[in-house]
Structures are given as C-alpha cells and as structure tokens.
Design an enzyme around this catalytic site. Sequence first.
Site, PDB file in Angstrom:
ATOM      1  N   CYS A 142     -29.932 -35.719  15.736  1.00  0.00           N
ATOM      2  CA  CYS A 142     -30.135 -34.269  15.780  1.00  0.00           C
ATOM      3  C   CYS A 142     -28.845 -33.476  15.954  1.00  0.00           C
ATOM      4  O   CYS A 142     -28.873 -32.257  15.932  1.00  0.00           O
ATOM      5  CB  CYS A 142     -31.156 -33.895  16.845  1.00  0.00           C
ATOM      6  SG  CYS A 142     -30.851 -34.640  18.424  1.00  0.00           S
ATOM      7  N   ASP A 168     -26.840 -33.441  18.673  1.00  0.00           N
ATOM      8  CA  ASP A 168     -26.633 -32.972  20.051  1.00  0.00           C
ATOM      9  C   ASP A 168     -25.454 -33.694  20.686  1.00  0.00           C
ATOM     10  O   ASP A 168     -25.220 -34.862  20.414  1.00  0.00           O
ATOM     11  CB  ASP A 168     -27.866 -33.280  20.917  1.00  0.00           C
ATOM     12  CG  ASP A 168     -29.036 -32.364  20.605  1.00  0.00           C
ATOM     13  OD1 ASP A 168     -28.857 -31.457  19.768  1.00  0.00           O
ATOM     14  OD2 ASP A 168     -30.101 -32.562  21.201  1.00  0.00           O
ATOM     15  N   CYS A 173     -30.776 -28.737  21.792  1.00  0.00           N
ATOM     16  CA  CYS A 173     -31.999 -27.947  21.904  1.00  0.00           C
ATOM     17  C   CYS A 173     -32.348 -27.699  23.370  1.00  0.00           C
ATOM     18  O   CYS A 173     -31.728 -28.255  24.277  1.00  0.00           O
ATOM     19  CB  CYS A 173     -33.144 -28.673  21.225  1.00  0.00           C
ATOM     20  SG  CYS A 173     -33.569 -30.204  22.064  1.00  0.00           S
ATOM     21  N   CYS A 220     -34.305 -36.696  23.980  1.00  0.00           N
ATOM     22  CA  CYS A 220     -33.463 -35.838  24.825  1.00  0.00           C
ATOM     23  C   CYS A 220     -33.334 -36.423  26.232  1.00  0.00           C
ATOM     24  O   CYS A 220     -32.274 -36.363  26.851  1.00  0.00           O
ATOM     25  CB  CYS A 220     -34.048 -34.429  24.931  1.00  0.00           C
ATOM     26  SG  CYS A 220     -34.177 -33.602  23.340  1.00  0.00           S
TER      27      CYS A 220
END
Lengths: 136, 175
Positions: A37, A39, A63, A106
């Site tokens: 993603c 990140d 996010c 996450c």
Amino acid sequence: MAYSDKVIEHAENPRNVGTLNKDDDSVGTGLVGAPACGDVMRLQIKVGENGVIEDAKFKTFGCGSAIASSSLATEWIKGKSIDEAEAIKNSDIVAELNLPPVKIHCSVLAEDAIKSAIADYRAKQAAKKAVTEGAK
Amino acid sequence: MPTPFALFGLPATFALDLKVLERAQRELGKTIHPDTASDPAERRALAEQSTVANEGYRALRDPVTRAELLFQLAGVATGDGHEPKPTAAFLMDMLEKREALAEARTSKDRATVEALAAEIRTQRNAAEAALSALFSGVVPSQLDAQPALVHLGSLRYYRRFLEEATATLDEWDDA
C-alpha cells in the site's frame, strides 16, 4: 469502508508523534513499510537503565488505520519493559481498534515496528558492551 | 474472459504506449457501444462489455495495476505478504521525502513541493523503465519475479507521494 470510532480518534489526535535522537544509544529505531500500500512507519523507543521504555515516538505516512495502529502501539509500550513490549501481538491491536480484515496489515506493520525498534536498541547495547569490554 | 491486453489487441507487456491504448479503447468503444443495438437484450450485453472494457482500460493505464496484471498472468502472487520488504535505505528515503513534503505543505512552499515531485517522478520513471526491461520479451514462466516485485512496491510508494503532492498543489490552485 467505515473506520471504528477508536481509529478515527487516534487518527485525528495521534499520540506521541515525533522523533527521538536516533544516535542516542538508549534509543532504538524501527523503520518498516508495507509495499502493498505504500505506507512507511518509523517507531522509536527510549529505554532506561532498568530496561523500561521511558518514551516512544512515531511518524507514519499511511492510511488512518496505520496511523492509529502506531499511535496505539506507542501508548501501550510506554512504561513497559522491552520484553513486555516485544510480546504485544498485532491481534491485540486489531481487537482494540476493531480493525476490519483489509486493514489487518496495518497492525502487523505496527507490531513489526515495535520489534524492529527493540532489535535496533539491543544491537546498539551489544555494540556498546563489546566496545566497553574491548577497552578493558 | 480475455485479458485486458487481449481485449484491446495489445501485447501483454509492461512497456505500453498510452496513445496506442487510448486509440484501441476508442475503436473498441465504437463497436460495443450499447446505442448500436436495438434489441434490449443485446443492449444489455453490450453495456456489460463496455463496463468490462472501461475497467480494463483503467487497469492498463495505471502502471501499478498494469504490472499487477502481468504478475497475475505469470502466476506470481502480489499484495499483502507476497512482496519483498522494501530496504531500510528505500524506506528512509521515502520517510524523509514525505516529511519534507509535509513541511513544505505547512509552510506553503510551492517550489519545494514541485522540486520533490520532480525528483520522485524521475525515480518513478526509472522504476518503470526497469519493469519494462524485466517484462520485455520474456515468457511469463521465465520472469525474474523478485526484482520486478521490488520495483512494483517502489511504484506504489511513488504513486502515493505524487498523489499527495498533486493534491497539495491543486488545493493551493483552488484557493
């Protein structure tokens, strides 16, 4: 996709955002990323003589769930020994923040960040010890 | 169902001329336009085909999804847990640039935002060139997947960065 109230709360008011001196040998820095993603997360701990985490800071570009996971992680590890902090599982973070399946990565990232910061701290301490002993 | 590449009559490769893709999409769009049919069932079928064609077009346009499609064709899994972790040096570079971008955004420093975006675009172009080379002329089973996956991961970071930079500049332009 709806975020849980706790995720929104942490994402809007993240705790412990910032930087510790990475050159200080009582500071461990963990830098991790999720290529799926894009990140990136940095988590730092400052460990006292007694092995207790005195301070923790993070910086996350990602996010809301990634920010909330790292914010929560810093909150949890402060005041814990490094061994206790190392035992934190991503599933604990998932449960606390009520993360949906698509956001579980996450919490994995936050767990990796804690472990990587502790590993960095331990490596620094081992290097310090080697230098001290070498000087004897 | 044909792959998006086959749908537009294009070779399944990463190096793709976007103008050629656009032309192919326009041509296909004409032949499957629902208005060309009078029979309701046929219209519905064409409408469905148009949706598939639009999705395929979007997937091919974006280098990230185009690469993901090619990995899929090569039988290589992508996404969570299937891709190599970025190196510490790469993450450090991205973190520093994201921090610099955030600072420039706060201080309304347009020149810095533009300079950072230009730098990332250069890095992105290099990653795209590397992917073009890795995917070029190889049969799927011979793909050197690991380095290609590293470049795919980098592309996602660059895309994120550029979205952020573009959103910042747009916001200032609107103000």
